[in-house]
Design a protein around this motif. Sequence first.
Motif, PDB file in Angstrom:
ATOM      1  N   TRP A 199      48.647 -61.507  45.882  1.00  0.00           N
ATOM      2  CA  TRP A 199      48.162 -62.858  45.605  1.00  0.00           C
ATOM      3  C   TRP A 199      48.419 -63.325  44.181  1.00  0.00           C
ATOM      4  O   TRP A 199      48.347 -64.514  43.902  1.00  0.00           O
ATOM      5  CB  TRP A 199      46.664 -62.965  45.911  1.00  0.00           C
ATOM      6  N   VAL A 200      48.660 -62.410  43.266  1.00  0.00           N
ATOM      7  CA  VAL A 200      48.903 -62.853  41.890  1.00  0.00           C
ATOM      8  C   VAL A 200      50.321 -62.513  41.436  1.00  0.00           C
ATOM      9  O   VAL A 200      51.104 -63.397  41.107  1.00  0.00           O
ATOM     10  CB  VAL A 200      47.876 -62.221  40.914  1.00  0.00           C
ATOM     11  N   LEU A 201      50.637 -61.218  41.469  1.00  0.00           N
ATOM     12  CA  LEU A 201      51.927 -60.815  40.887  1.00  0.00           C
ATOM     13  C   LEU A 201      53.105 -61.397  41.655  1.00  0.00           C
ATOM     14  O   LEU A 201      54.044 -61.916  41.061  1.00  0.00           O
ATOM     15  CB  LEU A 201      52.013 -59.293  40.853  1.00  0.00           C
ATOM     16  N   ASP A 202      53.041 -61.300  42.994  1.00  0.00           N
ATOM     17  CA  ASP A 202      54.178 -61.784  43.766  1.00  0.00           C
ATOM     18  C   ASP A 202      54.405 -63.284  43.593  1.00  0.00           C
ATOM     19  O   ASP A 202      55.530 -63.702  43.320  1.00  0.00           O
ATOM     20  CB  ASP A 202      54.007 -61.430  45.251  1.00  0.00           C
ATOM     21  N   PRO A 203      53.352 -64.108  43.768  1.00  0.00           N
ATOM     22  CA  PRO A 203      53.604 -65.541  43.587  1.00  0.00           C
ATOM     23  C   PRO A 203      54.117 -65.879  42.186  1.00  0.00           C
ATOM     24  O   PRO A 203      55.024 -66.696  42.052  1.00  0.00           O
ATOM     25  CB  PRO A 203      52.228 -66.170  43.817  1.00  0.00           C
ATOM     26  N   VAL A 204      53.541 -65.247  41.160  1.00  0.00           N
ATOM     27  CA  VAL A 204      54.001 -65.553  39.802  1.00  0.00           C
ATOM     28  C   VAL A 204      55.465 -65.166  39.650  1.00  0.00           C
ATOM     29  O   VAL A 204      56.282 -65.928  39.124  1.00  0.00           O
ATOM     30  CB  VAL A 204      53.135 -64.820  38.750  1.00  0.00           C
ATOM     31  N   ARG A 205      55.784 -63.980  40.164  1.00  0.00           N
ATOM     32  CA  ARG A 205      57.167 -63.523  40.015  1.00  0.00           C
ATOM     33  C   ARG A 205      58.123 -64.418  40.786  1.00  0.00           C
ATOM     34  O   ARG A 205      59.117 -64.900  40.243  1.00  0.00           O
ATOM     35  CB  ARG A 205      57.312 -62.082  40.500  1.00  0.00           C
ATOM     36  N   SER A 206      57.780 -64.673  42.061  1.00  0.00           N
ATOM     37  CA  SER A 206      58.733 -65.481  42.824  1.00  0.00           C
ATOM     38  C   SER A 206      58.764 -66.900  42.274  1.00  0.00           C
ATOM     39  O   SER A 206      59.808 -67.545  42.288  1.00  0.00           O
ATOM     40  CB  SER A 206      58.398 -65.449  44.313  1.00  0.00           C
ATOM     41  N   GLY A 207      57.616 -67.355  41.770  1.00  0.00           N
ATOM     42  CA  GLY A 207      57.611 -68.683  41.164  1.00  0.00           C
ATOM     43  C   GLY A 207      58.556 -68.737  39.975  1.00  0.00           C
ATOM     44  O   GLY A 207      59.385 -69.630  39.861  1.00  0.00           O
ATOM     45  N   ASP A 223      57.943 -51.658  59.489  1.00  0.00           N
ATOM     46  CA  ASP A 223      56.696 -52.368  59.142  1.00  0.00           C
ATOM     47  C   ASP A 223      55.524 -51.410  58.972  1.00  0.00           C
ATOM     48  O   ASP A 223      54.528 -51.758  58.338  1.00  0.00           O
ATOM     49  CB  ASP A 223      56.389 -53.454  60.171  1.00  0.00           C
ATOM     50  N   ARG A 224      55.636 -50.191  59.499  1.00  0.00           N
ATOM     51  CA  ARG A 224      54.568 -49.220  59.258  1.00  0.00           C
ATOM     52  C   ARG A 224      54.562 -48.756  57.802  1.00  0.00           C
ATOM     53  O   ARG A 224      53.558 -48.271  57.294  1.00  0.00           O
ATOM     54  CB  ARG A 224      54.746 -47.977  60.146  1.00  0.00           C
ATOM     55  N   PHE A 225      55.707 -48.884  57.153  1.00  0.00           N
ATOM     56  CA  PHE A 225      55.825 -48.385  55.776  1.00  0.00           C
ATOM     57  C   PHE A 225      55.691 -49.498  54.743  1.00  0.00           C
ATOM     58  O   PHE A 225      56.033 -49.334  53.585  1.00  0.00           O
ATOM     59  CB  PHE A 225      57.185 -47.690  55.585  1.00  0.00           C
ATOM     60  N   ARG A 226      55.220 -50.662  55.191  1.00  0.00           N
ATOM     61  CA  ARG A 226      55.126 -51.773  54.256  1.00  0.00           C
ATOM     62  C   ARG A 226      53.998 -51.576  53.239  1.00  0.00           C
ATOM     63  O   ARG A 226      52.936 -51.067  53.571  1.00  0.00           O
ATOM     64  CB  ARG A 226      54.891 -53.066  55.018  1.00  0.00           C
ATOM     65  N   THR A 227      54.238 -52.008  52.002  1.00  0.00           N
ATOM     66  CA  THR A 227      53.175 -52.023  50.989  1.00  0.00           C
ATOM     67  C   THR A 227      53.270 -53.346  50.237  1.00  0.00           C
ATOM     68  O   THR A 227      54.194 -54.117  50.464  1.00  0.00           O
ATOM     69  CB  THR A 227      53.341 -50.888  49.953  1.00  0.00           C
ATOM     70  N   ALA A 228      52.330 -53.547  49.366  1.00  0.00           N
ATOM     71  CA  ALA A 228      52.354 -54.780  48.561  1.00  0.00           C
ATOM     72  C   ALA A 228      53.630 -54.863  47.740  1.00  0.00           C
ATOM     73  O   ALA A 228      54.190 -55.932  47.544  1.00  0.00           O
ATOM     74  CB  ALA A 228      51.145 -54.813  47.634  1.00  0.00           C
ATOM     75  N   SER A 247      56.431 -61.880  34.520  1.00  0.00           N
ATOM     76  CA  SER A 247      55.335 -62.189  35.446  1.00  0.00           C
ATOM     77  C   SER A 247      54.211 -61.168  35.283  1.00  0.00           C
ATOM     78  O   SER A 247      53.030 -61.509  35.304  1.00  0.00           O
ATOM     79  CB  SER A 247      55.850 -62.209  36.878  1.00  0.00           C
ATOM     80  N   GLN A 248      54.591 -59.900  35.088  1.00  0.00           N
ATOM     81  CA  GLN A 248      53.554 -58.881  34.875  1.00  0.00           C
ATOM     82  C   GLN A 248      52.803 -59.140  33.575  1.00  0.00           C
ATOM     83  O   GLN A 248      51.581 -58.986  33.507  1.00  0.00           O
ATOM     84  CB  GLN A 248      54.181 -57.484  34.844  1.00  0.00           C
ATOM     85  N   VAL A 249      53.562 -59.517  32.548  1.00  0.00           N
ATOM     86  CA  VAL A 249      52.917 -59.784  31.259  1.00  0.00           C
ATOM     87  C   VAL A 249      51.921 -60.933  31.406  1.00  0.00           C
ATOM     88  O   VAL A 249      50.779 -60.848  30.947  1.00  0.00           O
ATOM     89  CB  VAL A 249      53.966 -60.113  30.179  1.00  0.00           C
TER      90      VAL A 249
END
Lengths: 368, 650, 317
Positions: free
Chosen positions: B407-415, C150-155, B465-467
Motif C-alpha cells: 500500500w505504500v512502497l509499491d504505489p510510490v515506486r510505480s508512481g 501464485d502460491r509463491f507470491r509475496t508483496a 521511493s524507499q527513502v
Amino acid sequence: MALAAPTRKPPNDDSTEAPVFAVDGLWKVFGPKAARVPEDPELSALSPAELRERAGCTAAVRDVSFDVRKGEVFVVMGLSGSGKSTLVRCLTRLIEPTAGTIAIDGEDVRAMDKARLRELRRHRAAMVFQHFGLLPHRTVLDNVAYGLQIQGIGKAERRERAAEVVAKVGLEGMEQRRPGQLSGGQRQRVGLARALAVDPEVLLFDEPFSALDPLIRRDMQEEVIRLHEEEGRTMVFITHDLQEALRLGDRIALMRDGRIVQLGTPEEIVGSPADDYVRDFVRDVPREQVMTVRRAMRPASAEDAGNGPAVPPEATVAEAIEAVARAGAPARVVDEGRCVGVVDSDALLGVVAGVAAPGDADPDAGAV
Amino acid sequence: MATLTAPTPRTALPGVLRHRATRKLVTLAALAAVLVPLAHTHWAGGTWPQALTVDLSGPLGGASDWIIDNRDSHPLFLYFFGHVSNAVVVSVRVVYLFLLAAGWAGVTALGAAVAWRVAGARLALGTAAALLVCGLLGMWVPTMQTLALMVVAVLASVAVGALLGLAAGLSDRMDRALRPVLDTMQVLPAFAYLLPVVLVFGIGVPAAVLATVIYAAPPMARLTALGLRGADKEVLEAVDSLGATARQRLLTARVPLARKELLLGVNQTIMMALSMAVIASVIGAGGLGDRVYQALASVDVGAALAAGIPIVLLAVVLDRVTGAAGERLGQDQHGPRPWLHAAAAAAATVVVALAARLAGRLDWPTGWTVGIAGPVNRAVDWMTAHLYSGVPYVGGTADWAGRFTTWVLDPVRSGLQWLPWWSVLLIVAALAWLIGTWRTALTAVLAMAAIGVLGVWKPSLDTLSQVLAAVAVTLVLGFAIGIAAARSDRVERLLRPVLDVFQTMPQFVYLIPVVALFGVGRAPAVAAAVVYALPAVVRITAQGLRQVDPAALESARSLGATSGQQLRQVQLPLARPALLLAVNQGVVLVLAVVIIGGLVGGGALGYDVVFGLAQGDLATGLVAGAAIVCLGLMLDRVTQPTRRRAKKGA
Amino acid sequence: MRRRTTLTAAVAVLALTTGCGAADMTKQASPFANARGARTVTLSVQSWVGSLANVAVAQYLLEHELGYRVDLVQIDEVPAWDALSQGRVDAILEDWGHPEQEQLYVEDKKTIARGGGLGVTGHIGWFVPTYFAEQHPDIKDWKNLNKYADRFRTAESGGKGQLMDGSPAYLTHDKALVKNLNLNYQVVFAGSEAAQITQIKQFAKEKKPFLTYWYTPQWLSAKVPMTEVELPPYKEGCDADAAKVACAYPHTPLQKYLNADFAESGGEAADFLKKFRWTTEDQNEVSLMIADQKLTPAEAAKKWVDGHESTWRAWLS
C-alpha cells in the motif's frame, strides 16, 4: 583666592617640533575600483549617496588632513559611520588608505614595506580597541605580554615587564585570571596595559570606553588622564561621546561623512562652531565648563586694574563665575602677573547663554 | 525598539514568500513550456530516454582490469599508492603492537588516565568500565584491532581535515572551491566510498583506513575552516596592530581562537570514523566490525550484539571525553605544572601494565568472559516468534510489512517510475528552487539528470521511493517523540541513553532482527532506515523546541494560551529552522541505511553497490555509487534551506 | 615559497618513513598478522556458514595442535582471490569455481597456488520446502513451476511468483533462467545469506511455500528440509553465455587455494591446509552447531575435533 588647577596639561605649543603624525589629503574608499574616486575631481566632489549610486563606492574617509603634535591628546569625534574608526586604522595601515600621505615622525607610512610596518606597529604605535580584542585563552598576564611576545622577547623578561604594567593599570592580583573572568572595565584595563607594555610612542584608542557602563567609563577616562599626565605620551583618541572628547582632548577633530568639519580646541569647537552641524552638536554642552575666561574678557580699562579677584586666562568660565560671585565684582584676568583683561557677570552670563561674547568677533581669538 | 520592529518582517514574510514563490514557479513553468514539448518530441516515454544515457561499463571494466594487472608493476602504484598503503599498515601495526604490549590492564589504565586528565574523574571511571566490559564480552583483541585502526584513521583524518580546513580558512578561493565539495561529502552514504578505494588498494586494512579517512575528514575540514573564519575580527585586528607576522597571527591567535571548533571537529571525526569502522569490515577492516559482519553471516544477533556493544561503548566514551575536553577549554584547568600530572598518569600506566605482565595476565584471561549471545538470541527468537504473525487484532509484523509494501512502497515506486522523466526533473527543480536559490535548483536537477545519464534511472527511483517512505515514517514518529521529549523532562531523561545507543550502534547489528520481524524485501530496509534516522530527528526536534525563546513562550502564557496553543502557535513556528534541519538530517541518514538495506533485500541501488563489492564489478558498483552520490546531493539540496533564505526568515 | 618548503618537507618525511624505493602493496600483509612473535595464518571466511565451519576446524587445529595464531577475515569470494594474491589472506578453504580468477592468478601471475580439493561437492539449485513438495510432487519438475506461481507470491514479487536469491556475492543465472524458461517469476534478492536464511526460517515456521535459490551442502537443509526443483540438465558449456543460460547449475568439487608464497614457505601450516579434506557430513555437523545451536565456532570445532580424531590426525602427519 584659591583656584582649581587646570584639569589638563596645557597643549604643547612647540610648533617647531615635527608632528608625530602628519596626515595630508587622506582618502579611504571602499568598493570596486576605489582608487579612481580621489583622483577624479568629479567623483570626489559627490555626496556619499551620489557616490554610492554612481560608482558603487563608499568613501569612509574623504580628503582628511591634520597633524598630531607630540604629547597632545588628539581626539577624533563623530557619530557612527562618520569614518573615524577607519581613519585611526589607516594611521598604522590596519586599513590600507586609498590616497593621501601619512607620516610618522616625518617617515612616510604608506611607503613602508612589510617589515618596516611591523616595526612601526610593534614599537611606535599601539592600539586599544572598543571590544578589547583580548585572547580568551590566555591569562591577563600573558595577554599583556602578548605584544612583547610578538616582538620575540623571552618569556621571563616579558612576564616581568607585563607584571609592572599590570600593576600600573591597577590589576594587581588578577594576573592569572582569564579575560572571561573579568568585568568590562577590567578587560579594558588589560587592553590598555597590553598597549602600554610595548612602550609605544603613540597610543591609539578606538572608542575604548563606549562598551562600558557610565561610571566605569568615567573611571577609565580618569585613568587615561592620569597616565597622560604621568607619561606625557601622545594619544589619538576616537570617540562618539562629546563629553568624553571635551574631557580628554587637547584638540578635537569633528568628523562627518568622512570629512573633518572642524578641528580645534574644545573651546573653539564649543565657542565658535564652524557650521550648523557643529552648532547643533555642541548645543547642550555646559559651556561654562569648557570656555575659558579669555573668551569672555574685555580689555582692561584703567579703573579695573587692581580691583576684583584675579583668575588665570585658562580658567573656565564656571570658575570665573564662582570668583565673581564671591567677590561681587568683575574679575581680572591675570597672565604672568599682567592684567590682560576683565570679565564681569554680564560677559560670563553671555557665554553661558551662548549669546555672542566679545571674543567671538574674532574666531582665532581663543587660539592659544 | 527591537520589539517594535520585529513583528513587521514576521507578518510580512509569508506575503513576500508567496510572492517570491509564485514568481519562481511562473518562471519555471515558462521554462518548462518551452523545453518539455521539445524534449517530449525527441524522447517520448516515461523512463529516461535510452539515447541520453552513457554506458560506462566498457571503460570502467577496462579500468578495473588495468588496475588489477598493473597493481604490482606500474610506478603509480609502486611509488605512490604502495607507500601510502605501506605507511598505513606500518602505523596501524605499531599502534596495535603497542596496545598488545600494554596488555588489557595497561590499556585500561592509560584510557582512564587520559580521560581523567582531560575530562575528570567520573569519565575516567566510565572509560575504565567500558574497556573492561569489552574484555568481559570476550572482545578484547578485536577491540584493540579496531582501536588501532581507529587511532591511525582518526589521526590521519584530523591531519588531512585540519590541513584542508586551514587552506579553506585562510584563503577565500580555497574556501569557495572546497566548501561545496565538503558539504556534499557530508551527505554521502559511507557505502558509496568503498568500491573505488578497494579497487586501488585491494581488500584490507589500508583500504579500510583510507575509506574511513575520506569519510571522516570532511567534518574536521569544515569545522576547522569555520573556526578560523569565525574568529573575533577585533581580536585579529588587535593582533595585527601589535605587529604580528602572518605565522604569529595564525599560531598565537587564529588557531587558539578556533580551538572549540577544532575539538568539535575531532569529536565528529571520531564518531564518523567509528561508524565507518563497521561498514569498512565489508572491505576487510577486521576487528569488531568484522565480528559483527561474521555474526551476521550466521544469523547470530547475540554475537553481533556482543561485538556491537564495545563499539557503542567506545563511541559513547570517546564522545563524552572529547566533549568534556571541549567544555573545559574555557576554564582554567591547568595547574601550575601540567606536565607533572601527565608524567604521573604515564607512570601509573606503566606500573599497571608491568604489574599485569609480571602477574602473567597480559592477555585478557579466558575465564573472565560473559556470554551474552545465548540470552540475547533467545530473547530475539521469542520476540520474532511472537510478533512475526498472528498477533490478535493488530496482526503480526510480517503482515504490516506486507501491507506497507503493497500500500505504500509499491504505489510510490510505480508512481515515480510512471512519471515522465522530465516531470521528475521539473518537480525536483520546483522543490529545490522554492526552498533555495536557482543555484540549488540547478545542482539538484543536474544531479538527477546525471542519474539518468548513468543509465540507472529506474533503480534510483526505486531507492528514492524507499527513502521517501522511510522519511515520512521517520518524521511522523520523530516529531511526535521529539515533541514529547521537549515537553517532559522525564521523557527526555529516559530517551537520552536510548538515543545514544541507537545513534552509535552499528547498523549491521539490527539488520537481522529487522529481517526476522519484517521478512526480506524493501520493508525491512525501510524499517532499518527509520531505526537509524529516528534518534537524530528526535534529538534535533526536541532541542529546537526547547531552545525557543523563553520570552516568546512567557508572553504567550501571559495571554492565557493553553499548552497546545503554545506548541502550535509559538514553539513549532519558532523552531522551524530546527525542524527543517531535522528533515534534512532525516533524509541524509535514511538514504545511508536504505543503501545498506541492499543486504536485506532492499534491492535497487543498494543491491548494485553490494553486488559490485562482492563481485569486484566496478561497472555496476561504481555507477550505482555515483547514482547514490547524485541522489544524496539532490535530496540534500531539496531539503536544505539556503543561508540567504535563513537570513531573510530570521 | 613557504608552501613549497612544506611540500618538500612532507615528501621527504614520507620518503624517509616509507623507504625511498618502490613499495609493492600487493605484498603487504595485514597489520594484525604475526603480532607478538606468534606465527600467524590469515584465513578467508566467506559469508556462508559452511565456509565458517571449515575455517573454525582449521583454526582450532592450527592453534591447539600446531601452535599458530589464526586471524580470520570475512571477504566475499571475488575480492578474496584478490586478497589471496596480495598475501593479505593466506588461504581460501572453500571455492566454488572462479575460472577467470584462476586463469589470472594461478596460471598467469602465479601468485596463488592450488591447495587441492576440500572433499565436499557443492551444488546450486532451486529448492522448495519438502513439506510443500510432499503435497505437490509435480513441483519437482521445472515445467510445472508456472502452475504454482501464485502460491509463491509475496508483496515484493508483485503479481508473479517469488524466486528468492541470496547474497549478490554468489554465482547466479537466475534472472536469465527465469527469462529463458519463460517462468512467471520475479527474482527477489535477499541481499545477504543471513537475510535469506532468516526469511526461510520464518516461512518454514508458518509452513508457507517458497521457492529459493539454494545450495548444498548447507546446514539449514537439516533444519528445514528442502527438495530441489529439477531444471533442464547441465551440459558442459551450457552456461558459457550468461545471458542465454537455460540449464541447471553444475556439481562442483570445492577447492582450496593458497597464496603462492605461503604454500612455499608456510611450513607446517601450509602442509596442514593442503591436506585438510573432509566430507559433506562433517562440514554440516559443524555448521549446524554454529548456526543452529549457536555454539561459537571455536566450541563447535572443539566438539567436532574431540569426536573425529582419526580424521584430523591424517592432516597433521
